[in-house]
Design a protein around this motif. Structure first.
Motif, PDB file in Angstrom:
ATOM      1  N   ASP A  21       0.494  -1.030   0.021  1.00  0.00           N
ATOM      2  CA  ASP A  21       0.002   0.281   0.114  1.00  0.00           C
ATOM      3  C   ASP A  21       0.970   1.505   0.022  1.00  0.00           C
ATOM      4  N   ARG A  22       2.276   0.868  -0.502  1.00  0.00           N
ATOM      5  CA  ARG A  22       3.009   1.977  -0.293  1.00  0.00           C
ATOM      6  C   ARG A  22       4.299   2.104  -0.938  1.00  0.00           C
ATOM      7  N   ALA A  23       5.104   2.842  -1.911  1.00  0.00           N
ATOM      8  CA  ALA A  23       6.071   2.589  -2.559  1.00  0.00           C
ATOM      9  C   ALA A  23       6.995   2.003  -1.829  1.00  0.00           C
ATOM     10  N   GLU A  24       8.084   0.959  -2.668  1.00  0.00           N
ATOM     11  CA  GLU A  24       9.212   0.195  -2.355  1.00  0.00           C
ATOM     12  C   GLU A  24      10.460   0.544  -2.402  1.00  0.00           C
ATOM     13  N   ILE A  25      11.348  -0.394  -2.251  1.00  0.00           N
ATOM     14  CA  ILE A  25      12.730   0.086  -2.714  1.00  0.00           C
ATOM     15  C   ILE A  25      13.420  -1.148  -2.455  1.00  0.00           C
ATOM     16  N   ALA A  26      13.706  -1.688  -3.067  1.00  0.00           N
ATOM     17  CA  ALA A  26      15.017  -2.816  -2.133  1.00  0.00           C
ATOM     18  C   ALA A  26      16.026  -2.713  -3.256  1.00  0.00           C
ATOM     19  N   PHE A  27      17.482  -3.178  -2.332  1.00  0.00           N
ATOM     20  CA  PHE A  27      18.822  -3.379  -2.497  1.00  0.00           C
ATOM     21  C   PHE A  27      19.302  -4.878  -3.097  1.00  0.00           C
ATOM     22  N   ILE A  28      19.746  -4.878  -3.832  1.00  0.00           N
ATOM     23  CA  ILE A  28      19.975  -6.325  -4.372  1.00  0.00           C
ATOM     24  C   ILE A  28      21.377  -6.567  -5.099  1.00  0.00           C
ATOM     25  N   GLY A  29      22.056  -7.133  -4.803  1.00  0.00           N
ATOM     26  CA  GLY A  29      23.795  -8.368  -5.589  1.00  0.00           C
ATOM     27  C   GLY A  29      24.452  -9.189  -4.975  1.00  0.00           C
ATOM     28  N   ARG A  30      25.434  -8.979  -5.755  1.00  0.00           N
ATOM     29  CA  ARG A  30      25.486 -10.259  -5.015  1.00  0.00           C
ATOM     30  C   ARG A  30      26.185 -10.311  -3.831  1.00  0.00           C
ATOM     31  N   SER A  31      26.327 -11.427  -2.681  1.00  0.00           N
ATOM     32  CA  SER A  31      27.043 -12.085  -1.557  1.00  0.00           C
ATOM     33  C   SER A  31      27.680 -10.666  -1.181  1.00  0.00           C
ATOM     34  N   ASN A  32      27.488 -10.234   0.075  1.00  0.00           N
ATOM     35  CA  ASN A  32      28.679  -9.213   0.709  1.00  0.00           C
ATOM     36  C   ASN A  32      29.267  -7.936   0.214  1.00  0.00           C
ATOM     37  N   VAL A  33      28.286  -7.928  -0.841  1.00  0.00           N
ATOM     38  CA  VAL A  33      29.087  -6.940  -1.476  1.00  0.00           C
ATOM     39  C   VAL A  33      28.577  -5.715  -1.029  1.00  0.00           C
ATOM     40  N   GLY A  34      27.749  -5.418  -0.168  1.00  0.00           N
ATOM     41  CA  GLY A  34      27.408  -4.040   1.349  1.00  0.00           C
ATOM     42  C   GLY A  34      25.724  -3.509   0.737  1.00  0.00           C
ATOM     43  N   LYS A  35      25.486  -4.639   0.691  1.00  0.00           N
ATOM     44  CA  LYS A  35      23.381  -4.474   0.539  1.00  0.00           C
ATOM     45  C   LYS A  35      23.094  -3.544   2.270  1.00  0.00           C
ATOM     46  N   SER A  36      23.415  -4.070   2.931  1.00  0.00           N
ATOM     47  CA  SER A  36      22.889  -3.516   4.485  1.00  0.00           C
ATOM     48  C   SER A  36      23.592  -3.009   5.163  1.00  0.00           C
ATOM     49  N   SER A  37      25.200  -2.537   4.913  1.00  0.00           N
ATOM     50  CA  SER A  37      25.821  -1.898   5.277  1.00  0.00           C
ATOM     51  C   SER A  37      25.175  -0.415   4.787  1.00  0.00           C
ATOM     52  N   LEU A  38      24.613  -0.792   3.087  1.00  0.00           N
ATOM     53  CA  LEU A  38      23.730   0.564   2.661  1.00  0.00           C
ATOM     54  C   LEU A  38      22.967   1.024   2.962  1.00  0.00           C
ATOM     55  N   ILE A  39      22.474   0.542   3.514  1.00  0.00           N
ATOM     56  CA  ILE A  39      21.292   0.936   4.164  1.00  0.00           C
ATOM     57  C   ILE A  39      21.091   1.391   5.529  1.00  0.00           C
ATOM     58  N   ASN A  40      22.262   0.985   6.197  1.00  0.00           N
ATOM     59  CA  ASN A  40      22.582   1.256   7.399  1.00  0.00           C
ATOM     60  C   ASN A  40      23.132   3.107   7.189  1.00  0.00           C
ATOM     61  N   MET A  41      23.466   3.077   6.307  1.00  0.00           N
ATOM     62  CA  MET A  41      24.056   4.725   5.837  1.00  0.00           C
ATOM     63  C   MET A  41      23.098   5.018   5.515  1.00  0.00           C
ATOM     64  N   ILE A  42      22.349   4.792   4.652  1.00  0.00           N
ATOM     65  CA  ILE A  42      21.292   6.088   3.996  1.00  0.00           C
ATOM     66  C   ILE A  42      20.759   6.315   5.066  1.00  0.00           C
ATOM     67  N   THR A  43      20.059   5.363   6.597  1.00  0.00           N
ATOM     68  CA  THR A  43      19.321   5.435   6.890  1.00  0.00           C
ATOM     69  C   THR A  43      20.292   6.509   8.221  1.00  0.00           C
ATOM     70  N   GLY A  44      20.990   6.017   8.193  1.00  0.00           N
ATOM     71  CA  GLY A  44      22.110   7.225   9.118  1.00  0.00           C
ATOM     72  C   GLY A  44      22.506   6.158  10.998  1.00  0.00           C
ATOM     73  N   THR A  45      22.261   4.356  10.569  1.00  0.00           N
ATOM     74  CA  THR A  45      21.685   3.656  11.641  1.00  0.00           C
ATOM     75  C   THR A  45      22.900   3.007  12.179  1.00  0.00           C
ATOM     76  N   ARG A  46      23.060   2.504  13.191  1.00  0.00           N
ATOM     77  CA  ARG A  46      24.475   1.083  12.768  1.00  0.00           C
ATOM     78  C   ARG A  46      23.870  -0.817  12.310  1.00  0.00           C
ATOM     79  N   ASP A  47      23.124  -0.798  13.011  1.00  0.00           N
ATOM     80  CA  ASP A  47      22.436  -1.913  12.488  1.00  0.00           C
ATOM     81  C   ASP A  47      21.340  -2.341  12.793  1.00  0.00           C
ATOM     82  N   LEU A  48      20.473  -1.305  12.141  1.00  0.00           N
ATOM     83  CA  LEU A  48      19.236  -1.360  11.361  1.00  0.00           C
ATOM     84  C   LEU A  48      19.527  -2.490  10.911  1.00  0.00           C
ATOM     85  N   ALA A  49      20.083  -3.091   9.405  1.00  0.00           N
ATOM     86  CA  ALA A  49      20.216  -4.204   8.831  1.00  0.00           C
ATOM     87  C   ALA A  49      21.529  -4.540   8.931  1.00  0.00           C
ATOM     88  N   LYS A  50      21.052  -6.023   9.300  1.00  0.00           N
ATOM     89  CA  LYS A  50      22.358  -7.169  10.076  1.00  0.00           C
ATOM     90  C   LYS A  50      23.310  -7.633   8.768  1.00  0.00           C
TER      91      LYS A  50
END
Ligand code: GTP
Ligand code: MG
Length: 196
Positions: A21-50
């Motif tokens: 019911d709302r807009a959605e975007i997703a991060f994908i890519g090779r294992s270890n490429v840095g998807k979860s780290s990038l989510i933490n970076m753009i949201t300004g959090t340390r460990d929102l994504a593991k």
């Protein structure tokens, strides 16, 4: 700027994702490429994504609610060798179903390791996205790991390869989760995308 980010749900069944019911975007890519780290970076959090130094950390579809308005999704990586075929086939089915059926998905950010020359596995995945009409944007990660000249060289070589897949050059960003390179540009682009 992202002001608020919280975890919503993890699941292995694309049919059980939150109501679209709302807009959605997703991060994908090779294992270890840095998807979860990038989510933490753009949201300004340390460990929102593991995150983990070992590939294969994220194994489920993870929804995060951003600014009470849109969903950001962390996905498992592809190309992780250390799982058996059954698990690998399961992930692939889950990811491909999610990417092709999720009706509110307005952008899929495909992360590419900026340290490497164009890799077959990324180009194959990109070609699949092209053939399925997945709304693809490229993000080159880990730019802090080498000189700008080396990054530029790899980015240029990769973009050249995408000419065989897309008629128009895809939108792309160069980032570092380590020193926040590219953060403002990427966040601005995503916020425009989820506004539409
Ligand atoms: P999976 O969930 O296993 O598919 O991996 P992922 O793509 O989510 O990667 P993750 O964010 O867990 O990061 C993998 C490793 O790369 C971790 O050790 C991170 O600290 C490191 N890393 C991620 N982004 C960067 C970056 O921009 N610079 C540097 N130097 N290291 C990074
Ligand atoms: Mg991950």
């Amino acid at each position: 700027m992202i002001k608020k980010a919280s975890f919503v749900i993890s699941n292995n069944n694309p049919g059980k994702c939150p109501n679209p019911d709302r807009a959605e975007i997703a991060f994908i890519g090779r294992s270890n490429v840095g998807k979860s780290s990038l989510i933490n970076m753009i949201t300004g959090t340390r460990d929102l994504a593991k995150t983990s130094a070992k590939p294969g950390k994220t194994q489920l579809i993870n929804h995060f609610m951003i600014d009470d308005r849109w969903y950001l999704v962390d996905l498992p990586g592809y190309g992780f060798a250390k799982v058996n075929k059954k698990v690998k086939d399961g992930w692939e089915a889950m990811i491909s179903t999610y990417l092709t059926k999720r009706e509110n998905l307005c952008g899929v950010f495909i992360l590419i390791d900026s340290r490497l020359e164009p890799q077959g596995i990324d180009l194959e995945f990109l070609a699949w996205c092209g053939s399925e009409g997945v709304p693809s944007v490229l993000v080159f990660t880990k730019a802090d790991k080498q000189s700008k000249a080396k990054t530029d060289l790899n980015v240029k070589a990769f973009l050249k390869k995408t000419k065989e897949i897309f008629e128009e050059e895809p939108d792309y960003f160069v980032t570092s989760a380590e020193n926040t390179t590219g953060k403002a540009e990427l966040v601005q682009f995503i916020e425009e995308l989820v506004k539409e």
